[in-house]
Design a protein around this motif. Sequence first.
Motif, PDB file in Angstrom:
ATOM      1  N   THR A   1     -21.819  -5.977   6.328  1.00  0.00           N
ATOM      2  CA  THR A   1     -21.618  -6.358   7.734  1.00  0.00           C
ATOM      3  C   THR A   1     -20.140  -6.391   8.119  1.00  0.00           C
ATOM      4  O   THR A   1     -19.787  -6.102   9.257  1.00  0.00           O
ATOM      5  CB  THR A   1     -22.227  -7.742   8.029  1.00  0.00           C
ATOM      6  OG1 THR A   1     -21.525  -8.741   7.272  1.00  0.00           O
ATOM      7  CG2 THR A   1     -23.713  -7.776   7.684  1.00  0.00           C
ATOM      8  N   GLY A   2     -19.288  -6.794   7.195  1.00  0.00           N
ATOM      9  CA  GLY A   2     -17.858  -6.866   7.482  1.00  0.00           C
ATOM     10  C   GLY A   2     -17.431  -8.081   8.287  1.00  0.00           C
ATOM     11  O   GLY A   2     -16.256  -8.203   8.650  1.00  0.00           O
ATOM     12  N   VAL A   3     -18.361  -8.979   8.576  1.00  0.00           N
ATOM     13  CA  VAL A   3     -18.064 -10.188   9.350  1.00  0.00           C
ATOM     14  C   VAL A   3     -18.790 -11.364   8.704  1.00  0.00           C
ATOM     15  O   VAL A   3     -19.702 -11.174   7.896  1.00  0.00           O
ATOM     16  CB  VAL A   3     -18.502 -10.053  10.828  1.00  0.00           C
ATOM     17  CG1 VAL A   3     -17.691  -8.975  11.554  1.00  0.00           C
ATOM     18  CG2 VAL A   3     -19.995  -9.750  10.924  1.00  0.00           C
ATOM     19  N   PRO A   4     -18.423 -12.626   9.046  1.00  0.00           N
ATOM     20  CA  PRO A   4     -19.164 -13.768   8.506  1.00  0.00           C
ATOM     21  C   PRO A   4     -20.661 -13.645   8.802  1.00  0.00           C
ATOM     22  O   PRO A   4     -21.053 -13.288   9.921  1.00  0.00           O
ATOM     23  CB  PRO A   4     -18.554 -14.962   9.240  1.00  0.00           C
ATOM     24  CG  PRO A   4     -17.176 -14.512   9.606  1.00  0.00           C
ATOM     25  CD  PRO A   4     -17.294 -13.057   9.898  1.00  0.00           C
ATOM     26  N   THR A   5     -21.477 -13.912   7.793  1.00  0.00           N
ATOM     27  CA  THR A   5     -22.913 -13.674   7.907  1.00  0.00           C
ATOM     28  C   THR A   5     -23.694 -14.861   7.370  1.00  0.00           C
ATOM     29  O   THR A   5     -23.407 -15.365   6.286  1.00  0.00           O
ATOM     30  CB  THR A   5     -23.310 -12.400   7.135  1.00  0.00           C
ATOM     31  OG1 THR A   5     -22.589 -11.279   7.674  1.00  0.00           O
ATOM     32  CG2 THR A   5     -24.799 -12.121   7.253  1.00  0.00           C
ATOM     33  N   LEU A   6     -24.688 -15.300   8.142  1.00  0.00           N
ATOM     34  CA  LEU A   6     -25.601 -16.353   7.722  1.00  0.00           C
ATOM     35  C   LEU A   6     -26.998 -15.766   7.612  1.00  0.00           C
ATOM     36  O   LEU A   6     -27.496 -15.146   8.560  1.00  0.00           O
ATOM     37  CB  LEU A   6     -25.616 -17.506   8.730  1.00  0.00           C
ATOM     38  CG  LEU A   6     -26.648 -18.616   8.467  1.00  0.00           C
ATOM     39  CD1 LEU A   6     -26.341 -19.367   7.176  1.00  0.00           C
ATOM     40  CD2 LEU A   6     -26.735 -19.582   9.648  1.00  0.00           C
ATOM     41  N   VAL A   7     -27.642 -15.975   6.465  1.00  0.00           N
ATOM     42  CA  VAL A   7     -29.031 -15.596   6.251  1.00  0.00           C
ATOM     43  C   VAL A   7     -29.868 -16.870   6.219  1.00  0.00           C
ATOM     44  O   VAL A   7     -29.542 -17.807   5.487  1.00  0.00           O
ATOM     45  CB  VAL A   7     -29.209 -14.821   4.927  1.00  0.00           C
ATOM     46  CG1 VAL A   7     -30.680 -14.473   4.698  1.00  0.00           C
ATOM     47  CG2 VAL A   7     -28.352 -13.570   4.912  1.00  0.00           C
TER      48      VAL A   7
END
Length: 215
Positions: free
Chosen positions: A149-155
């Motif tokens: 994604t290249g950005v902060p990611t929340l799953v």
Amino acid sequence: MTTDTDVTTETVGTGAGDARITWHPAKRARLVLAVGHGAGGGIEARDLRALARTLPAHGVTVALVEQPWRVAGKKVAPAPKTLDTGWRGVWPALAEPGPPVVCGGRSAGARVACRTAAELGAIAVLALSFPLHPPGRPEKSRANELLGTGVPTLVVQGGNDPFGRPAEFPEGGFRLVEVPHADHGLAVPKRAEITQERALEIVTGSVVEWVASLG
């Protein structure tokens, strides 16, 4: 919390047909959370509705995006490339209000968000029930989409999601929150140790906490 009178809808033309945005506005929005639905349902999904009810009170406008195939009344989602085309086409309308936009989605919509976030200028990705692999086919991993994604990611993932249980996820630059006992729709069985209400509180609480960290 938004009221029915706050909610507005907007039709947006895209290269894949007309999409629709349902806006749940915050009074003083500092972020927009744009969330797409999955391949098996629409914006009526329990987690999407819970986010739309909860986040505006925390300064986050929620935009629920219906892909063109759903707006056209079709039963089957098109290929990923077409989903990405629809999402790209609606993005200018999502960015138009001005606040930074978080690119989000559930299931197939989470994959779209992961694939397109960096190119569209999203500040982060929210992946609800990310379909790490088809049920029973762990060798068909889609981890590269999540890791890229290249950005902060929340799953936010159900503990019993057949498309990928939390323990199956690789190490990577994302945060993962487990909803105990929940399935791919983030539903919990009646015999579970937590109620459905508590499951949705885990979803909304984790997202509220995470978006606060985005600045």
